[in-house]
Write an enzyme that holds these catalytic residues in place. Structure first.
Site, PDB file in Angstrom:
ATOM      1  N   TRP A 130     -30.224  -8.981 -42.186  1.00  0.00           N
ATOM      2  CA  TRP A 130     -29.781  -9.017 -40.794  1.00  0.00           C
ATOM      3  C   TRP A 130     -29.605  -7.642 -40.173  1.00  0.00           C
ATOM      4  CZ3 TRP A 130     -25.567  -6.070 -40.956  1.00  0.00           C
ATOM      5  CH2 TRP A 130     -24.844  -6.033 -42.152  1.00  0.00           C
ATOM      6  N   SER A 157     -29.525 -15.864 -42.387  1.00  0.00           N
ATOM      7  CA  SER A 157     -29.089 -17.043 -41.641  1.00  0.00           C
ATOM      8  C   SER A 157     -28.235 -16.714 -40.426  1.00  0.00           C
ATOM      9  CB  SER A 157     -28.312 -17.988 -42.570  1.00  0.00           C
ATOM     10  OG  SER A 157     -27.182 -17.333 -43.119  1.00  0.00           O
ATOM     11  N   GLY A 206     -32.916  -6.259 -49.061  1.00  0.00           N
ATOM     12  CA  GLY A 206     -31.589  -6.853 -49.130  1.00  0.00           C
ATOM     13  C   GLY A 206     -30.770  -6.289 -50.268  1.00  0.00           C
ATOM     14  N   SER A 207     -29.861  -7.104 -50.752  1.00  0.00           N
ATOM     15  CA  SER A 207     -28.907  -6.666 -51.767  1.00  0.00           C
ATOM     16  C   SER A 207     -29.533  -6.674 -53.155  1.00  0.00           C
ATOM     17  CB  SER A 207     -27.689  -7.590 -51.758  1.00  0.00           C
ATOM     18  OG  SER A 207     -28.046  -8.885 -52.236  1.00  0.00           O
ATOM     19  N   GLU A 228     -36.990  -3.716 -51.480  1.00  0.00           N
ATOM     20  CA  GLU A 228     -36.230  -2.590 -50.904  1.00  0.00           C
ATOM     21  C   GLU A 228     -34.781  -3.029 -50.882  1.00  0.00           C
ATOM     22  OE1 GLU A 228     -33.800  -0.876 -48.558  1.00  0.00           O
ATOM     23  OE2 GLU A 228     -35.049  -1.750 -46.979  1.00  0.00           O
ATOM     24  N   LEU A 229     -33.983  -2.428 -51.765  1.00  0.00           N
ATOM     25  CA  LEU A 229     -32.627  -2.916 -51.995  1.00  0.00           C
ATOM     26  C   LEU A 229     -31.597  -1.904 -51.482  1.00  0.00           C
ATOM     27  CD1 LEU A 229     -33.319  -4.419 -55.534  1.00  0.00           C
ATOM     28  CD2 LEU A 229     -33.568  -5.497 -53.294  1.00  0.00           C
ATOM     29  N   CYS A 262     -29.172   0.638 -45.404  1.00  0.00           N
ATOM     30  CA  CYS A 262     -29.378   1.031 -46.796  1.00  0.00           C
ATOM     31  C   CYS A 262     -29.583   2.538 -46.916  1.00  0.00           C
ATOM     32  CB  CYS A 262     -30.578   0.287 -47.378  1.00  0.00           C
ATOM     33  SG  CYS A 262     -30.358  -1.489 -47.489  1.00  0.00           S
ATOM     34  N   GLU A 359     -22.010   0.664 -53.146  1.00  0.00           N
ATOM     35  CA  GLU A 359     -22.526   0.886 -51.797  1.00  0.00           C
ATOM     36  C   GLU A 359     -21.465   0.471 -50.788  1.00  0.00           C
ATOM     37  OE1 GLU A 359     -26.449  -0.015 -49.072  1.00  0.00           O
ATOM     38  OE2 GLU A 359     -25.934  -1.443 -50.657  1.00  0.00           O
TER      39      GLU A 359
END
Length: 473
Positions: A130, A157, A206-207, A228-229, A262, A359
């Site tokens: 998001w 979502s 994301g995570s 890509e975290l 990120c 993080e």
């Protein structure tokens, strides 16, 4: 089941959307695959024409898309408008360069003819977050579609409006109706989609836990994956740095997207000789940020995207203070509606604290004092993450050496904040993921790099190698 779009600045429910059934998802994937069968045979000129049309729509509607991002996830509207415009520039970039990037690569000039060809894989599943609801999608979609692939999007979502708006961009631009599809589904449906034989590859931003789950299932199904975290980017402020410039740039890097990036600057590793001056300047720069309504053009820091994310961030701050960190600014949950959190500066941050080890996804900065350059590099690399990093120094040769040879990350910028650029590869190492997006490296992630040999009938050298060596393969 429905998805609710909730304004994080006010708590207002903006809209509700029905989740697709499993059968509807399968039907949508089949339709996308069918459109791909024709799309893969269209030449680059045709693809580029439609991609430039998408770029034009993004520019024409940037104000509205910025407002949509502000309302759904709290992004300050000026940043949202800039995000839409960056997506447009990326569409143009790959429209202009995809054919060159994917041109056959000849091995040599002599017979038999030998070359590498780059052919699309098919339907790619994109699982997107998001925090940059347009950019994360377009930085994948522009090169993937220009390469001849199709895509289905499972977006976060809490940004269903953005997800549907992106689908409409491609349709309005004239792409085949089902070539790019937004599927409003929950995360539990992802495994089934990866298992679908018409899905040929997966990309996720994301995570770490989400990346591991997708990588596990994609590995089981033997499907190509780009991840890509998270990141905990370290910025080194060396003894010859312009401290005022470093403080100002560091604050800008920490507060991008209200700190929810990120590649936002997160850990600030400061030599002891500069510490007091940096902290004083950094705190003032962070204090000057304008926190407020994301629809106001004066706002530079909006709310976090959800209340649970704000509460989790605050627990990290409190946990760090409990273990000895000092709070120089912020650190308190404000009264009133909205998922707001103030710009916060923690210092004396050490291993064992959440601000050091984890993080921090919000406007919280961790200052880590060190004695010398060697220790600064060790601290920067003492992280499970490796997405981005920075170095502040007047000695550009010194900065370049550290960036190239010492800092373990996918991107390192000298005297600047880390930013993605369609002309440069983007991605990380360690727990920040693998694979690359953007540039000529990114467009080749989702193609079949196919070896082609064309020989005359009866030519004994047709394999390009001796027959004895060919038999050993």
């Amino acid at each position: 089941m429905t998805f609710d779009s909730i304004n994080p600045a006010s708590g207002e429910t903006l809209a509700s959307y029905e989740q697709l059934s499993a059968s509807a998802v399968e039907e949508a994937i089949a339709e996308t695959h069918e459109d791909w069968r024709a799309w893969r045979r269209r030449d680059f000129t045709d693809r580029a024409k439609l991609m430039r049309a998408a770029a034009g729509l993004l520019r024409d509607k940037a104000q509205g898309y910025g407002r949509l991002m502000a309302e759904e996830m709290g992004k300050p509207i000026r940043q949202g408008i800039a995000e839409a415009q960056k997506c447009a520039a990326t569409c143009d970039y790959f429209a202009d360069n995809a054919q060159r990037f994917l041109a056959p690569e000849m091995v040599d000039a002599g017979p038999p003819k030998r070359f590498a060809a780059f052919q699309p894989l098919g339907v790619v599943l994109a699982v997107m977050p998001w925090n940059f609801p347009f950019w994360q999608v377009f930085r994948f979609a522009a090169p993937a579609l220009m390469a001849g692939n199709a895509a289905v999007l499972k977006h976060s979502s809490n940004v269903p409006g953005c997800a549907l708006a992106i689908e409409e961009v491609f349709r309005e631009a004239g792409f085949p109706e089902h070539l790019f599809r937004t599927l409003l589904i929950g995360s539990r449906a992802i495994d089934g989609m990866i298992e679908n034989p018409l899905i040929r590859a997966v990309t996720l931003a994301g995570s770490g836990p989400a990346g591991r789950a997708v990588a596990r299932k994609a590995g089981e199904m033997l499907k190509k994956t780009v991840l890509e975290l998270g990141g905990s980017d370290a910025y080194l402020v060396l003894d010859d740095a312009d401290v005022a410039f470093a403080a100002r740039t560091s604050a800008e890097g920490r507060l991008i997207n209200s700190g929810q990036s990120c590649i936002a600057a997160k850990r600030f590793i400061i030599l002891d000789s500069l510490r007091s001056r940096f902290e004083e300047g950094f705190v003032e720069e962070m204090r000057a940020a304008k926190v407020g309504d994301p629809l106001s053009e004066e706002t530079t820091v909006g709310p976090l995207a959800r209340h649970d994310l704000r509460d989790s961030l605050h627990r990290q701050v409190e946990g760090s203070i409990a273990k000895g960190a000092r709070c120089l600014l912020g650190g308190k949950v404000p009264n009133g509606p909205g998922a707001f959190y103030p710009p916060t500066v923690l210092t004396d941050v050490r291993p064992g604290m959440p601000a050091y080890d984890e993080e921090m996804f919000g406007p919280v900065a961790a200052v880590i004092p060190v004695s010398d350059e060697e220790t600064a590099v060790k601290v920067a690399n003492n992280s499970p993450f490796g997405l981005g990093g920075g170095v502040f120094t007047r000695d550009l040769d010194r900065g370049e050496r550290l960036a190239v040879e010492e800092i373990d990350a996918g991107s390192v910028f000298v005297n600047a904040i880390v930013q993605s650029d369609p002309k440069l590869p983007f991605g990380g190492v360690k727990e920040s993921g693998f694979g690359r997006e953007l540039s000529h490296y990114g467009i080749k992630e989702f193609v079949n790099i196919k070896t082609i040999v064309v020989a005359e009938m009866g030519d004994p050298s047709r394999s390009g190698a001796s027959q004895s060596s060919a038999r050993t393969e």
